[in-house]
Design an enzyme around this catalytic site. Sequence first.
Site, mmCIF file in Angstrom:
data_model
loop_
_atom_site.group_PDB
_atom_site.id
_atom_site.type_symbol
_atom_site.label_atom_id
_atom_site.label_comp_id
_atom_site.label_asym_id
_atom_site.label_seq_id
_atom_site.Cartn_x
_atom_site.Cartn_y
_atom_site.Cartn_z
ATOM 1 N N HIS A 129 0.871 -1.183 0.000
ATOM 2 C CA HIS A 129 0.000 0.000 0.000
ATOM 3 C C HIS A 129 0.915 1.242 0.000
ATOM 4 O O HIS A 129 0.968 1.997 0.970
ATOM 5 C CB HIS A 129 -0.926 -0.037 1.218
ATOM 6 N N GLN A 132 -0.482 4.896 0.776
ATOM 7 C CA GLN A 132 -0.771 5.129 2.189
ATOM 8 C C GLN A 132 0.511 5.436 2.955
ATOM 9 O O GLN A 132 0.562 6.360 3.767
ATOM 10 C CB GLN A 132 -1.449 3.880 2.783
#
Length: 306
Positions: A129, A132
Site C-alpha cells: 500500500h 498510504q
Amino acid sequence: MKDLLKLLDLSKEEILQILNVADQMKYNQQHGLTHNYLQGKTLAMIFEKNSTRTRVSFETGMFQLGGHALFLSNKESQMGRGEPIEDTARVLSRYCDGIMIRTYSQEEVEKLAQYADIPVINGLTDFAHPCQVLADLMTVREHQSKLEGLKMCFIGDGNNMVNSLIVGGLKVGMEVSVACPEGYDPHPDVLAFAQSAPYAGKFRLVRTPLEAAQGADVVFTDVWASMGQEEEAAQRRAAFAGYQVNEELMKAANPGCMVQHCLPAHRGEEITAEVFEAHAGEIFDEAENRLHAQKAVLYLLMGGEQ
Ligand code: CP
Ligand code: NVA
C-alpha cells in the site's frame, strides 16, 4: 519514475521528493493557491476492493489539479467478465493519462504497468500500500520534524501495510520494529530486503508487542483481517489476541509517541477506543495527508516532471 507499484522500486531520494512535493501541495492548498498542472488529463481508477480514502483522495486530487478521474469498478467493467489486464492496459493507454488500481494480486498490477504506456499507481494490493505509506511518512515528518533516526513500531498482521512501512521506514533512515504472531509475518521479499545491508541492524521482527514498542516514536497498527480475508476473521481474532495498541503498550513507547492507523479501524481489536481517540488528531492528519501525498504522486507521474 514511470510508475508507483511498490516502495521497493523507489530510491530514498524519490521517496523524499514525493514527500517534499506533498508538503508543498498541502501548503498551497492551505494558502488558497490553485494549480492546473493536470489540465485536460484523465486518471482511470480501477477498484476491485472497497475504498473511501483512496478513491476520494485521488478523485479530489485530480479535480484540484485541473484534471478528471474516472471510477471503474471491476464488476461493472469488462474486467469483471474476464477481459485480460494486458488488453485493459493497452486500451486505457489510448484514452487516459494514468491508471490507479486497487486489487488483490501485485503481479496483476505489475502486468498492468508492463503493458500500459501511461503511469500506473498501486492503490493497494495484498502485498503493498505505497500511497498510504507515503502519507504516513509525510505525517510523521510533519509532527516530528524529521524521519531519520526515529523508531517506528508496527503491531499486528504482516500485511500490505507493514510490508510497505518496513520498506519506506528503512529507506528514509528510520529504525523499524515489528511484532507479529507466528504464521503472520511480513512478505518474504520484504524480510529479505530488511535483513540485508545496509538495513539489517535497523530492523527487528519479534513476537512480543511490548518488546517492539520499546522506545518507539511512532506506533502503527492495522486491521487483523484485511479485505479478502473476511472468512478468516474469527481465526484471526484468536491469533491476534494481545497484538493490540492499548495504554499499556503505549507506556513502553517514548513520551510523545505518535499513533498512526491507515483506517478503517476496528476499535477493541487492533487498537483500543481510548488510544484511538487520544491520538485522533494524528490519525486524521494521516487521512488528510492522503490527499496531499496523492496529488504529489499524480503531479510527479502525470504532470510532466519525471
Ligand atoms: N487507508 C485506505 O486506503 O483507506 P480506504 O480503504 O478507505 O481507501
Ligand atoms: N490491510 C488493510 C488496509 C486497508 C486500507 C486491507 O488490505 O484491507
